[in-house]
Design a protein around this motif. Structure first.
Motif, mmCIF file in Angstrom:
data_model
loop_
_atom_site.group_PDB
_atom_site.id
_atom_site.type_symbol
_atom_site.label_atom_id
_atom_site.label_comp_id
_atom_site.label_asym_id
_atom_site.label_seq_id
_atom_site.Cartn_x
_atom_site.Cartn_y
_atom_site.Cartn_z
ATOM 1 N N SER A 13 0.883 -1.212 0.097
ATOM 2 C CA SER A 13 0.150 0.049 -0.056
ATOM 3 C C SER A 13 0.914 0.949 -0.015
ATOM 4 O O SER A 13 0.630 2.273 -0.367
ATOM 5 C CB SER A 13 -1.006 -0.179 1.216
ATOM 6 O OG SER A 13 -0.383 0.149 2.437
ATOM 7 N N VAL A 14 2.064 1.175 0.630
ATOM 8 C CA VAL A 14 3.040 2.427 0.694
ATOM 9 C C VAL A 14 3.429 2.420 -0.672
ATOM 10 O O VAL A 14 3.694 3.661 -1.265
ATOM 11 C CB VAL A 14 3.860 2.209 1.479
ATOM 12 C CG1 VAL A 14 5.188 3.295 1.661
ATOM 13 C CG2 VAL A 14 3.466 2.346 3.035
ATOM 14 N N GLN A 15 3.806 1.469 -1.374
ATOM 15 C CA GLN A 15 4.442 1.587 -2.807
ATOM 16 C C GLN A 15 3.463 1.819 -3.971
ATOM 17 O O GLN A 15 3.793 2.289 -4.967
ATOM 18 C CB GLN A 15 5.293 0.241 -3.089
ATOM 19 C CG GLN A 15 6.395 -0.143 -2.045
ATOM 20 C CD GLN A 15 7.093 -1.543 -2.233
ATOM 21 O OE1 GLN A 15 6.618 -2.362 -3.043
ATOM 22 N NE2 GLN A 15 8.081 -1.540 -1.866
ATOM 23 N N LEU A 16 2.283 1.683 -3.860
ATOM 24 C CA LEU A 16 1.175 1.870 -4.636
ATOM 25 C C LEU A 16 -0.165 2.235 -4.058
ATOM 26 O O LEU A 16 -0.573 1.506 -3.248
ATOM 27 C CB LEU A 16 0.991 0.584 -5.585
ATOM 28 C CG LEU A 16 -0.226 0.788 -6.665
ATOM 29 C CD1 LEU A 16 0.175 1.660 -7.737
ATOM 30 C CD2 LEU A 16 -0.499 -0.796 -7.304
ATOM 31 N N GLN A 17 -0.462 3.532 -4.524
ATOM 32 C CA GLN A 17 -1.729 4.196 -3.841
ATOM 33 C C GLN A 17 -2.683 4.746 -4.752
ATOM 34 O O GLN A 17 -1.894 5.445 -5.609
ATOM 35 C CB GLN A 17 -1.506 4.858 -2.757
ATOM 36 C CG GLN A 17 -0.713 4.381 -1.436
ATOM 37 C CD GLN A 17 -0.543 5.581 -0.483
ATOM 38 O OE1 GLN A 17 -0.728 6.822 -0.781
ATOM 39 N NE2 GLN A 17 -0.193 5.308 1.036
ATOM 40 N N CYS A 18 -3.845 4.420 -4.941
ATOM 41 C CA CYS A 18 -4.823 5.186 -5.984
ATOM 42 C C CYS A 18 -5.612 6.127 -5.275
ATOM 43 O O CYS A 18 -6.105 5.957 -3.906
ATOM 44 C CB CYS A 18 -5.606 4.199 -6.743
ATOM 45 S SG CYS A 18 -4.649 2.937 -7.828
ATOM 46 N N ASP A 19 -6.191 7.090 -5.952
ATOM 47 C CA ASP A 19 -7.017 8.009 -5.500
ATOM 48 C C ASP A 19 -8.384 7.666 -5.155
ATOM 49 O O ASP A 19 -9.185 8.113 -4.398
ATOM 50 C CB ASP A 19 -7.033 9.326 -6.365
ATOM 51 C CG ASP A 19 -7.610 9.109 -7.602
ATOM 52 O OD1 ASP A 19 -7.750 7.866 -8.028
ATOM 53 O OD2 ASP A 19 -7.875 9.855 -8.563
ATOM 54 N N LYS A 20 -8.743 6.449 -5.761
ATOM 55 C CA LYS A 20 -10.137 6.020 -5.421
ATOM 56 C C LYS A 20 -10.296 4.572 -5.043
ATOM 57 O O LYS A 20 -9.421 3.773 -5.595
ATOM 58 C CB LYS A 20 -11.173 6.250 -6.415
ATOM 59 C CG LYS A 20 -11.600 7.541 -7.117
ATOM 60 C CD LYS A 20 -12.668 7.847 -8.116
ATOM 61 C CE LYS A 20 -12.429 9.263 -8.561
ATOM 62 N NZ LYS A 20 -11.234 9.457 -9.243
ATOM 63 N N LYS A 21 -11.094 4.110 -4.074
ATOM 64 C CA LYS A 21 -11.334 2.781 -3.668
ATOM 65 C C LYS A 21 -12.760 2.314 -4.287
ATOM 66 O O LYS A 21 -12.696 1.041 -4.535
ATOM 67 C CB LYS A 21 -11.326 2.643 -2.355
ATOM 68 C CG LYS A 21 -9.823 2.469 -1.690
ATOM 69 C CD LYS A 21 -9.163 1.294 -2.245
ATOM 70 C CE LYS A 21 -7.810 1.288 -1.270
ATOM 71 N NZ LYS A 21 -7.035 -0.100 -1.817
ATOM 72 N N LYS A 22 -13.462 3.266 -4.536
ATOM 73 C CA LYS A 22 -14.648 2.743 -5.248
ATOM 74 C C LYS A 22 -15.023 3.996 -6.287
ATOM 75 O O LYS A 22 -15.021 5.102 -6.008
ATOM 76 C CB LYS A 22 -15.766 2.646 -4.156
ATOM 77 C CG LYS A 22 -17.343 2.358 -4.717
ATOM 78 C CD LYS A 22 -18.195 2.360 -3.636
ATOM 79 C CE LYS A 22 -19.623 1.849 -4.279
ATOM 80 N NZ LYS A 22 -20.820 1.848 -3.326
ATOM 81 N N ILE A 23 -15.402 3.460 -7.488
ATOM 82 C CA ILE A 23 -15.826 4.447 -8.629
ATOM 83 C C ILE A 23 -17.367 4.022 -8.957
ATOM 84 O O ILE A 23 -17.600 3.032 -9.104
ATOM 85 C CB ILE A 23 -14.896 3.962 -9.988
ATOM 86 C CG1 ILE A 23 -13.489 4.417 -9.311
ATOM 87 C CG2 ILE A 23 -15.564 5.062 -11.017
ATOM 88 C CD1 ILE A 23 -12.420 4.205 -10.402
ATOM 89 N N THR A 24 -17.995 5.171 -8.765
ATOM 90 C CA THR A 24 -19.312 5.290 -9.374
ATOM 91 C C THR A 24 -19.656 5.914 -10.644
ATOM 92 O O THR A 24 -19.282 7.166 -10.454
ATOM 93 C CB THR A 24 -20.329 5.742 -8.303
ATOM 94 O OG1 THR A 24 -20.290 4.858 -7.285
ATOM 95 C CG2 THR A 24 -21.866 5.268 -8.876
ATOM 96 N N ALA A 25 -20.160 5.513 -11.760
ATOM 97 C CA ALA A 25 -20.254 6.162 -13.135
ATOM 98 C C ALA A 25 -21.545 5.510 -13.554
ATOM 99 O O ALA A 25 -21.952 4.493 -13.187
ATOM 100 C CB ALA A 25 -18.929 5.899 -14.153
#
Length: 335
Positions: A13-25
């Motif tokens: 998690s320290v080496q790879l982090q994304c701005d969203k854990k859930k995407i609603t579209a």
């Protein structure tokens, strides 16, 4: 063993982090996911977008080297300065599920999960308009009118018409069209349309319907809504009644008849002169009385002018009297 797994997850998690854990579209839309990673260690490593409930069994949809490419709607952009971007366009309901962003590494890839939810397109504010023009005021003659409700955006949209009352709003029917006719309009009523789907609900502008003369047929009513001409049925109210024909009639004018008979002509002339003589002026008095007043005033003015001129003439003709000078005799100086 559990402690080792937790350490590995924390390190990942320290080496790879994304701005969203859930995407609603919504359907037909798109989304962009941004992820940061350790560029010093994994700048030249392969990154991928993988779909499946587990990181070990997921299927790669797209990778940064485009070796695995199972969708033309998925794009991966790896930038050393701004991070990793995953973009998916033209979304469909089948695109919903669990995805993984991974970095290829010997023995154990670094991965993080993302849940994608696909919904219907939210509805826009509905608009209402009549299917036939209101310029000719058809409702003044009892004709029926259909008002339609529609949205410019939205999927799987349901329409419903409501009638506004003092206590609560009454649901009329589930349809995009509202039919107004003599048997349904009464008093002064307000209606509005509601457009909805699974994700949103919007209400239209209120339209006002006023029943001027309610009846089962040949009624008189007026419709007022935004974007349409404002009108009333005042002329219809004063010229006809609900029992008469709903079609307006125009008064006919007869052509002027000219008679050659001398007796009829003289009778018509006398009647015309009598009407002219007895007609009233703007002051409200009969025309003959007005003429008499102005004639008397003119006669008095002329008489005063004549008297004035005569008086001036008499003064000019009167002779002037000469003064007599008396000379006294001088005394005799010789004596």
């Amino acid at each position: 063993m559990k402690i080792l797994c937790l350490i590995l997850l924390l390190r990942a998690s320290v080496q790879l982090q994304c701005d969203k854990k859930k995407i609603t579209a919504h359907v037909g839309g798109e989304f962009t996911l941004k992820c940061d990673y350790n560029t010093k260690s994994f700048l030249f490593s392969k990154k991928y977008w993988c779909r499946g409930p587990s990181g070990h069994t997921c299927v790669i949809v797209m990778d940064s080297e485009q070796v695995h490419k199972s969708s033309d709607r998925t794009h991966i952009l790896d930038t050393p300065r701004y991070g990793l971007f995953v973009k998916v366009t033209q979304l469909q309901f089948e695109d919903a599920g669990t995805y993984w962003v991974g970095i290829d590494k010997i023995y154990a890839d670094i991965m993080t999960s993302v849940v994608v939810v696909i919904t219907e397109v939210p509805v826009s504010k509905p608009k209402v308009w009549p299917t036939s023009s209101l310029v000719t005021r058809p409702t003044c003659w009892g004709a029926s009118v259909t008002v339609r409700c529609s949205c410019t955006k939205g999927t799987a949209v349901h329409f419903a018409w409501y009638k506004h009352t003092h206590h609560e709003d009454l649901l009329l029917h589930l349809s995009s069209d509202l039919h107004l006719h003599c048997s349904t309009v009464e008093g002064e009523s307000q209606y509005y349309c509601v457009a909805s789907n699974d994700v949103s609900r919007e209400q239209s502008k209120v339209i006002s319907v006023q029943a001027l003369v309610p009846a089962d047929s040949n009624c008189i009513y007026a419709v007022n809504m935004e974007g349409q001409p404002i009108y009333d049925c005042a002329d219809r109210m004063t010229t006809t009644s609900p029992e008469t024909s709903p079609v307006p009639t125009c008064p006919t004018t007869e052509p002027l008849k000219i008679h050659t008979d001398s007796g009829d002509w003289s009778s018509s002339l006398n009647h015309t002169l009598q009407d002219l003589f007895l007609s009233r002026s703007k002051t409200g008095l009969p025309l003959w009385l007005t003429l008499l007043r102005w004639g008397s005033f003119a006669f008095l003015l002329i008489f005063l002018c004549i008297v004035h001129e005569c008086t001036k003439a008499r003064h000019r003709k009167r002779p002037k009297r000469k003064r007599k000078v008396l000379f006294k005799p001088l005394p005799n100086l010789a004596a």
